[in-house]
Design a protein around this motif. Sequence first.
Motif, PDB file in Angstrom:
ATOM      1  N   MET A   1      -7.867  -8.926 -18.834  1.00 48.45           N
ATOM      2  CA  MET A   1      -7.138  -9.415 -19.986  1.00 48.45           C
ATOM      3  C   MET A   1      -6.986 -10.921 -19.962  1.00 48.45           C
ATOM      4  O   MET A   1      -6.179 -11.469 -20.674  1.00 48.45           O
ATOM      5  CB  MET A   1      -5.762  -8.784 -20.016  1.00 48.45           C
TER       6      MET A   1
ATOM      7  N   ARG B   1       4.586  -1.473 -19.706  1.00 49.90           N
ATOM      8  CA  ARG B   1       3.470  -2.421 -19.834  1.00 49.90           C
ATOM      9  C   ARG B   1       3.923  -3.814 -20.284  1.00 49.90           C
ATOM     10  O   ARG B   1       3.282  -4.439 -21.119  1.00 49.90           O
ATOM     11  CB  ARG B   1       2.404  -1.860 -20.766  1.00 49.90           C
TER      12      ARG B   1
ATOM     13  N   LEU C   1       1.416  -5.308 -22.772  1.00 53.14           N
ATOM     14  CA  LEU C   1      -0.012  -5.148 -22.549  1.00 53.14           C
ATOM     15  C   LEU C   1      -0.535  -3.952 -23.321  1.00 53.14           C
ATOM     16  O   LEU C   1       0.180  -2.968 -23.543  1.00 53.14           O
ATOM     17  CB  LEU C   1      -0.281  -4.958 -21.048  1.00 53.14           C
TER      18      LEU C   1
ATOM     19  N   ARG D   1      -2.793  -0.568 -23.939  1.00 49.55           N
ATOM     20  CA  ARG D   1      -3.124   0.577 -23.086  1.00 49.55           C
ATOM     21  C   ARG D   1      -4.520   0.422 -22.546  1.00 49.55           C
ATOM     22  O   ARG D   1      -5.391  -0.155 -23.182  1.00 49.55           O
ATOM     23  CB  ARG D   1      -3.028   1.876 -23.871  1.00 49.55           C
ATOM     24  N   ARG D   2      -4.723   0.968 -21.355  1.00 53.99           N
ATOM     25  CA  ARG D   2      -6.071   0.897 -20.751  1.00 53.99           C
ATOM     26  C   ARG D   2      -7.023   1.833 -21.427  1.00 53.99           C
ATOM     27  O   ARG D   2      -6.710   2.876 -21.880  1.00 53.99           O
ATOM     28  CB  ARG D   2      -5.974   1.245 -19.278  1.00 53.99           C
TER      29      ARG D   2
END
Length: 155
Positions: free
Chosen positions: A1, A93, A152, A154-155
Amino acid sequence: MASTPASSRPSALIGWRVLALVYDMWPVIAMWMVASLVFTVGFTMSGHASRENIAPFSALQWVLWLVCWLITGAYALLSWRRGGQTLGMRPWRLKVVADDGVSAPVLRALVIRFAVGSVSLLFGGLGFWWAWVDRERLTWHDRASGTRMVRLARR
């Protein structure tokens, strides 16, 4: 990121910040209890009865409060410095970053962030609630330290 611009990253809303604070409260209280145990044992060993309380507004009581505040600061600063997140910020997150929204903040900025955040909490969280009226959803400690909290993706 590392290459995501600040404008495309979601802001951390006040609800997520409060959830992270509540989550972080538990490990901090555990550390306070250890510090209080050390003070209690020391107080008892200095000749006071085991059931005698520390006098209200005594110097010893203020020292204990200061130690607890420093423990909280050490927890926050070490966590933010290590990866930008405390234990309470990870499930939601959230991450503390520099004002550019990408790089890690310097230690001086993190110390300012903690100090101003502490003052904000003393005033009933007014600095946190300020994020509701701020255009960029920044709190007092975000503005004062040149940092921001982002959520952040989500993955």
